[in-house]
Design a protein around this motif. Sequence first.
Motif, PDB file in Angstrom:
ATOM      1  N   UNK A 165      -1.564   9.101  -1.703  1.00 50.68           N
ATOM      2  CA  UNK A 165      -1.356  10.138  -0.449  1.00 50.68           C
ATOM      3  C   UNK A 165       0.175   9.622   0.119  1.00 50.68           C
ATOM      4  N   UNK A 166       0.786   7.580   0.602  1.00 56.70           N
ATOM      5  CA  UNK A 166       1.348   7.568   0.882  1.00 56.70           C
ATOM      6  C   UNK A 166       2.328   7.339   0.115  1.00 56.70           C
ATOM      7  N   UNK A 221       3.771  11.012   1.036  1.00 54.99           N
ATOM      8  CA  UNK A 221       4.119  11.017   2.858  1.00 54.99           C
ATOM      9  C   UNK A 221       5.409  10.458   2.973  1.00 54.99           C
ATOM     10  N   UNK A 222       5.802   9.087   2.447  1.00 51.98           N
ATOM     11  CA  UNK A 222       6.231   8.195   2.732  1.00 51.98           C
ATOM     12  C   UNK A 222       8.479   8.435   1.901  1.00 51.98           C
ATOM     13  N   UNK A 238       0.904  -0.873  -0.352  1.00 54.14           N
ATOM     14  CA  UNK A 238      -0.458  -0.116   0.348  1.00 54.14           C
ATOM     15  C   UNK A 238       0.849   1.324   0.101  1.00 54.14           C
ATOM     16  N   UNK A 239       2.103   0.951   0.730  1.00 45.33           N
ATOM     17  CA  UNK A 239       3.084   2.506   0.474  1.00 45.33           C
ATOM     18  C   UNK A 239       3.081   2.822  -0.762  1.00 45.33           C
ATOM     19  N   UNK A 240       3.144   1.976  -2.139  1.00 49.11           N
ATOM     20  CA  UNK A 240       3.517   2.025  -2.675  1.00 49.11           C
ATOM     21  C   UNK A 240       2.447   2.160  -3.894  1.00 49.11           C
ATOM     22  N   UNK A 285      -0.836   3.974  -2.471  1.00 49.25           N
ATOM     23  CA  UNK A 285      -1.555   5.028  -2.360  1.00 49.25           C
ATOM     24  C   UNK A 285      -1.133   5.655  -2.636  1.00 49.25           C
ATOM     25  N   UNK A 319       7.430  16.821  12.420  1.00 48.47           N
ATOM     26  CA  UNK A 319       8.021  15.634  11.285  1.00 48.47           C
ATOM     27  C   UNK A 319       8.920  14.522  12.038  1.00 48.47           C
ATOM     28  N   UNK A 352      12.607  -2.757   7.631  1.00 43.13           N
ATOM     29  CA  UNK A 352      12.109  -1.866   6.391  1.00 43.13           C
ATOM     30  C   UNK A 352      10.979  -2.280   5.989  1.00 43.13           C
ATOM     31  N   UNK A 353      11.163  -3.545   5.353  1.00 41.86           N
ATOM     32  CA  UNK A 353      10.015  -4.349   4.475  1.00 41.86           C
ATOM     33  C   UNK A 353       9.399  -5.274   5.329  1.00 41.86           C
ATOM     34  N   UNK A 366       9.705   6.246  14.527  1.00 41.33           N
ATOM     35  CA  UNK A 366      10.199   4.663  13.797  1.00 41.33           C
ATOM     36  C   UNK A 366      10.935   4.388  14.270  1.00 41.33           C
ATOM     37  N   UNK A 403       8.186  -3.477   8.745  1.00 42.23           N
ATOM     38  CA  UNK A 403       7.597  -2.324   8.858  1.00 42.23           C
ATOM     39  C   UNK A 403       6.251  -1.483   7.484  1.00 42.23           C
ATOM     40  N   UNK A 404       6.913  -1.356   6.391  1.00 43.00           N
ATOM     41  CA  UNK A 404       6.388  -0.953   5.745  1.00 43.00           C
ATOM     42  C   UNK A 404       5.186  -1.678   4.477  1.00 43.00           C
ATOM     43  N   UNK A 438       2.137  -0.811   7.122  1.00 38.10           N
ATOM     44  CA  UNK A 438       1.729   0.283   7.531  1.00 38.10           C
ATOM     45  C   UNK A 438       0.264   0.330   8.073  1.00 38.10           C
ATOM     46  N   UNK A 447       9.815  10.583   2.668  1.00 35.35           N
ATOM     47  CA  UNK A 447      10.411  11.127   3.533  1.00 35.35           C
ATOM     48  C   UNK A 447      11.100   9.924   4.609  1.00 35.35           C
ATOM     49  N   UNK A 448      10.057   9.010   4.517  1.00 41.42           N
ATOM     50  CA  UNK A 448      10.479   7.902   5.615  1.00 41.42           C
ATOM     51  C   UNK A 448      11.201   6.990   4.807  1.00 41.42           C
ATOM     52  N   UNK A 449      12.477   6.545   5.467  1.00 48.47           N
ATOM     53  CA  UNK A 449      13.278   5.423   5.117  1.00 48.47           C
ATOM     54  C   UNK A 449      13.007   4.531   4.845  1.00 48.47           C
ATOM     55  N   UNK A 450      13.084   3.383   4.165  1.00 47.19           N
ATOM     56  CA  UNK A 450      12.077   2.179   3.923  1.00 47.19           C
ATOM     57  C   UNK A 450      12.862   1.221   2.568  1.00 47.19           C
ATOM     58  N   UNK A 463      10.284  10.555  12.334  1.00 45.92           N
ATOM     59  CA  UNK A 463      10.363  10.304  11.781  1.00 45.92           C
ATOM     60  C   UNK A 463      11.668   8.680  12.739  1.00 45.92           C
TER      61      UNK A 463
END
Lengths: 205, 205
Positions: free
Chosen positions: A174-175, A178-179, A168-170, A172, B124, B161-162, B131, B164-165, B168, A181-184, B128
């Motif tokens: 909005x995400x 929004x995401x 969903x992070x890839x 949605x 923000x 990371x996988x 997280x 947690x992502x 989400x 700037x979140x490391x992942x 971070x």
Amino acid sequence: MKQAGAAVSQSERDTKQIIVDTAERFFRDIGYQKTTVADIAKSLRMSPANVYRFFDSKKSINEAVLERYKREQEEAIASIAAEDRSAAERLRDILATSYRLNAARFAGHARMQEMVCAAMEESWDAIIAHIERFDVVLRGVVADGIARGEFRPMEPAQATGCIRTAMIRFMHPLLITQCECIPGPSPDDMISFLLSALEARPSQS
Amino acid sequence: MKQAGAAVSQSERDTKQIIVDTAERFFRDIGYQKTTVADIAKSLRMSPANVYRFFDSKKSINEAVLERYKREQEEAIASIAAEDRSAAERLRDILATSYRLNAARFAGHARMQEMVCAAMEESWDAIIAHIERFDVVLRGVVADGIARGEFRPMEPAQATGCIRTAMIRFMHPLLITQCECIPGPSPDDMISFLLSALEARPSQS
């Protein structure tokens, strides 16, 4: 409003298309909330009444814009699903392509979020229907991978729901923004991780 | 404003706590946007100036409310991570507990979304940092599972990371509410799916 059942001429289809293209530009540049049907009409040198001949509200125009996005994605993934390749390769390609299409539309266009938020409030059924069509394609590939012994035995619908939810992070709109700037993980890393949940295990000796 | 370095008495800590509790109730009941520092002060029979002795803005109060949520979650998962159980069991419990805590706070409280949205715009860095602390705990358990041979060999940070992502939808306060009407796996089903991506494979005979 058009009469139900009236034949739609090519020129009417073209006009409809031009209205949708123009609305999309407005939604991206000044945002869904600030755009009015009058703005769209004026930029096309039409009367608002003429726009209303084709769309009965701004909501309907928004649905047409999003409809096109969804159709493009659905056609792209259906065509990948039908290819003569391993299930894992098709699954990878379907997820990567869906991300790429969504990122191209939404990443870096903060104002595009407004039209998505509006659709989530006004046109929820259309979003659910899109998710269901996405699932049908994904489920077909997962079931195929299980049947071929590429993937471990499992319930295809269950695995499909997990894959779609994990991505969903890839997906949605909005995400995607929004995401950033979140490391992942990258989309490719995430897809590889999910494929490792699916892959058939060598049987224990 | 308090002097830097001044000793903080117990009664001052209590007052601070009461302000945070009251603000949390306002944010949940009427929403972050509509709540004013004057509302909070009035309901505590304090002057706004007295509230400002402890918090220099509504933003600071919001940060204190969210800080408590984050601390509760971080303490809960750190304590699970330290238990003497298999890595898979601890991982399952960490993810399920995080979901449960977030769902209890945010699911069904549409107005709680406002304070989260405000924090995403105004604070923000604090998000971070949370997280990152979550990742540290998760990564420790993943690394432990790899070292014990429970999980397949992989880069712990990458796997963390996988996971947690992928989770989400069950962690992000906005998605917990928004996704309630989208068909998909339960948190437990999702966690099982992700564990199957981690598990060690029997070596081929």
